[in-house]
Design a protein around this motif. Sequence first.
Motif, PDB file in Angstrom:
ATOM      1  N   LYS A 172       0.824  -1.208   0.000  1.00 18.63           N
ATOM      2  CA  LYS A 172       0.000   0.000   0.000  1.00 18.63           C
ATOM      3  C   LYS A 172       0.859   1.260   0.000  1.00 18.63           C
ATOM      4  N   THR A 173       2.151   1.095   0.215  1.00 18.85           N
ATOM      5  CA  THR A 173       3.063   2.235   0.241  1.00 18.85           C
ATOM      6  C   THR A 173       4.193   2.021  -0.755  1.00 18.85           C
ATOM      7  N   THR A 174       4.840   3.092  -1.117  1.00 15.59           N
ATOM      8  CA  THR A 174       6.007   3.018  -1.991  1.00 15.59           C
ATOM      9  C   THR A 174       7.066   3.972  -1.469  1.00 15.59           C
ATOM     10  N   HIS A 175       8.315   3.586  -1.660  1.00 21.38           N
ATOM     11  CA  HIS A 175       9.431   4.427  -1.207  1.00 21.38           C
ATOM     12  C   HIS A 175       9.963   5.313  -2.327  1.00 21.38           C
ATOM     13  N   TYR A 176       9.298   5.302  -3.500  1.00 27.84           N
ATOM     14  CA  TYR A 176       9.818   6.048  -4.649  1.00 27.84           C
ATOM     15  C   TYR A 176       8.734   6.888  -5.307  1.00 27.84           C
ATOM     16  N   GLN A 177       9.149   8.025  -5.855  1.00 29.79           N
ATOM     17  CA  GLN A 177       8.331   8.807  -6.765  1.00 29.79           C
ATOM     18  C   GLN A 177       8.848   8.537  -8.173  1.00 29.79           C
ATOM     19  N   ARG A 178       7.953   8.191  -9.073  1.00 30.76           N
ATOM     20  CA  ARG A 178       8.363   7.814 -10.425  1.00 30.76           C
ATOM     21  C   ARG A 178       7.833   8.808 -11.446  1.00 30.76           C
ATOM     22  N   PHE A 179       8.695   9.178 -12.386  1.00 27.80           N
ATOM     23  CA  PHE A 179       8.286  10.061 -13.479  1.00 27.80           C
ATOM     24  C   PHE A 179       9.231   9.825 -14.650  1.00 27.80           C
ATOM     25  N   TYR A 180       8.854  10.315 -15.804  1.00 27.87           N
ATOM     26  CA  TYR A 180       9.642  10.121 -17.023  1.00 27.87           C
ATOM     27  C   TYR A 180      10.266  11.440 -17.465  1.00 27.87           C
ATOM     28  N   ILE A 181      11.485  11.332 -18.014  1.00 37.44           N
ATOM     29  CA  ILE A 181      12.126  12.475 -18.639  1.00 37.44           C
ATOM     30  C   ILE A 181      12.513  12.073 -20.059  1.00 37.44           C
ATOM     31  N   PRO A 182      12.547  13.023 -20.988  1.00 32.62           N
ATOM     32  CA  PRO A 182      12.879  12.665 -22.377  1.00 32.62           C
ATOM     33  C   PRO A 182      14.357  12.339 -22.534  1.00 32.62           C
ATOM     34  N   LYS A 183      14.644  11.385 -23.403  1.00 33.78           N
ATOM     35  CA  LYS A 183      16.026  11.057 -23.749  1.00 33.78           C
ATOM     36  C   LYS A 183      16.512  11.978 -24.859  1.00 33.78           C
ATOM     37  N   LYS A 184      17.817  12.173 -24.928  1.00 32.06           N
ATOM     38  CA  LYS A 184      18.384  13.005 -25.986  1.00 32.06           C
ATOM     39  C   LYS A 184      18.093  12.431 -27.361  1.00 32.06           C
ATOM     40  N   THR A 185      18.075  11.110 -27.429  1.00 31.22           N
ATOM     41  CA  THR A 185      17.883  10.443 -28.722  1.00 31.22           C
ATOM     42  C   THR A 185      16.419  10.099 -28.983  1.00 31.22           C
ATOM     43  N   GLY A 186      15.511  10.635 -28.147  1.00 35.30           N
ATOM     44  CA  GLY A 186      14.106  10.326 -28.301  1.00 35.30           C
ATOM     45  C   GLY A 186      13.656   9.279 -27.304  1.00 35.30           C
ATOM     46  N   SER A 284       7.067  -1.289 -10.519  1.00 35.28           N
ATOM     47  CA  SER A 284       5.747  -1.507  -9.940  1.00 35.28           C
ATOM     48  C   SER A 284       4.649  -0.869 -10.776  1.00 35.28           C
ATOM     49  N   ASP A 285       3.490  -1.511 -10.742  1.00 37.73           N
ATOM     50  CA  ASP A 285       2.283  -0.961 -11.354  1.00 37.73           C
ATOM     51  C   ASP A 285       1.357  -0.475 -10.249  1.00 37.73           C
ATOM     52  N   GLN A 286       0.784   0.688 -10.440  1.00 34.25           N
ATOM     53  CA  GLN A 286      -0.141   1.240  -9.459  1.00 34.25           C
ATOM     54  C   GLN A 286      -1.569   0.908  -9.873  1.00 34.25           C
ATOM     55  N   ILE A 287      -2.290   0.243  -8.987  1.00 31.62           N
ATOM     56  CA  ILE A 287      -3.682  -0.086  -9.253  1.00 31.62           C
ATOM     57  C   ILE A 287      -4.540   0.418  -8.092  1.00 31.62           C
ATOM     58  N   GLU A 288      -5.843   0.567  -8.347  1.00 31.05           N
ATOM     59  CA  GLU A 288      -6.760   1.037  -7.313  1.00 31.05           C
ATOM     60  C   GLU A 288      -7.887   0.034  -7.159  1.00 31.05           C
ATOM     61  N   TYR A 294      -2.761   0.398  -4.545  1.00 31.79           N
ATOM     62  CA  TYR A 294      -1.812  -0.685  -4.305  1.00 31.79           C
ATOM     63  C   TYR A 294      -0.682  -0.591  -5.335  1.00 31.79           C
ATOM     64  N   TYR A 295       0.517  -0.997  -4.898  1.00 28.72           N
ATOM     65  CA  TYR A 295       1.684  -1.019  -5.779  1.00 28.72           C
ATOM     66  C   TYR A 295       2.104  -2.474  -5.946  1.00 28.72           C
ATOM     67  N   VAL A 296       1.981  -2.970  -7.173  1.00 29.59           N
ATOM     68  CA  VAL A 296       2.228  -4.386  -7.454  1.00 29.59           C
ATOM     69  C   VAL A 296       3.534  -4.521  -8.229  1.00 29.59           C
ATOM     70  N   ALA A 297       4.468  -5.261  -7.654  1.00 21.89           N
ATOM     71  CA  ALA A 297       5.778  -5.458  -8.289  1.00 21.89           C
ATOM     72  C   ALA A 297       5.615  -6.306  -9.540  1.00 21.89           C
ATOM     73  N   GLY A 298       6.167  -5.814 -10.659  1.00 20.25           N
ATOM     74  CA  GLY A 298       6.040  -6.539 -11.916  1.00 20.25           C
ATOM     75  C   GLY A 298       7.339  -7.158 -12.385  1.00 20.25           C
TER      76      GLY A 298
END
Length: 501
Positions: A172-186, A284-288, A294-298
């Motif tokens: 029910k908890t996660t120790h990380y904040q996840r986000f995406y950043i663009p790559k130089k090559t796309g 992890s995938d976040q589901i509700e 919930y954070y389910v390890a994939g």
Amino acid sequence: MSNQPNRQQLYDRIKASTRDAVILEEMKRFGFWKKDEAQSIVPETLIEKEAALTRELRDLLEKQQRFQNREQALIEVRRARLEASKKKRAENKLLRKQQKEQKAARWKEKKEKEIIYLGEDVSPGLNNVSANPDNLNKQKLPVIANAEELAKAMKTTVAELRFLAYHRTVSKTTHYQRFYIPKKTGGKRLISTPMPRLKSAQHWVLENILELPEIKDTAHGFVKKRSIVSNAVPHLKAEVVINVDLKDFFPSIDYKRVKGLFISLGYSEQIAIILGLLCTEPESDQIELDGQKYYVAGTERFLPQGAPTSPAITNLICRKLDARLIGISKKLGFTYTRYADDLTFSASGEAVKSVKTLMGFIRKIVKDENLNIHPDKLRILRKGSRKEVTGIVVNDKPAINSKELDRFRALLFQIEKDGIAGKHWKNSPHLLPSIKGYVNFISMVDQEKGKALKVRVDAILQKHGYKHEIRHKSKQQIAKEQERIEAEAVHQKKKPWWKFW
């Protein structure tokens, strides 16, 4: 006279025996009946026999009376057994309660000092506290015997350490904040930033363990007093430069390899498990479900890109890779350096003829180390072409790509003229942070060119509200701030210069 029995006592004795037996006993007590003297018509033995038979007869009569009322006898037996059973159950219940309280107290004390379980598939080995203190002392690493000592060294509690390291498939908890950043090559790159509590623990591991072992001189990424410039300098003026990029570098380093690294440093399996879990995470995938997240390890646990410990761990794990590549490079006359997942080889003269041989060895060594070469990022730059090493031109002296520098100057001119609306730099959606980062890169490579450009960039940042404090904010806060600034700038838009870019 004080020993004289009262009347009731005499009645009770006669009732239990016979009248003659009681008289005989009293006569003996007062000395009127002497041994071997017949002073009674009935011999002494006969009186005693009569008394014994009388008692036996009375017992039989009592038994007969009891068995005449069999049901009452059974009730009495059952009642006696029930009372005994209740008494025994009460004693056992009290004993179990005391044992449970004692066990709970022992377990609480044990949990405050030990870690015996951290989740499925990762807990075997937690009872192994056998370490190699000689190896630790040789590398000037802290000698830590168990989880309690580790928590004490980190200035935290065993409970906190257990919480941060615990491996859950569903949580029910996660120790990380996840986000995406663009790559130089796309494309996009997943960044996992640890929460403050885990980040603090990771910084301790980085500063007190990971930064202490000696790193090969060829490694320049995330090493103190080394940079992309120091990585590029050894390849200046080379006739051929080979750039090899490792694919999915951080995700390819899994938990088992990280755990093995800490064991190789000299730590016990228990400490290696805890440190390995602190420095890795699964995708992890976040589901509700029913309003609860919930954070389910994939996937299996691996090095997260964004944790402060990940780069240092890769440098230590790649020591064997570096040693093997150094050996083959020297043998074939090449120079080798590595900046994180970028491998660079260069040579001049007769060694250039061995490029094909070198590539064969590189592929084999990389495969042996359970890593993969990115097929789209393999470049062999020969004489007459522009040679770059981690973004720095090395044909003559460390320099910035001139065409890219011209585009950057043009971008600054358009921003100064028309504002920031509709403009971007290097596929980044956040213009101001990206131009600030690029001008710092220019200054690091060429201070003279960077100085003038930095003045212009600082003026742009100040004009559009990008303050110095923003760098202390999270990535999400920076993104929101940038979106707000760009939204306000849209109203001042005069010309669609983004079409030009």
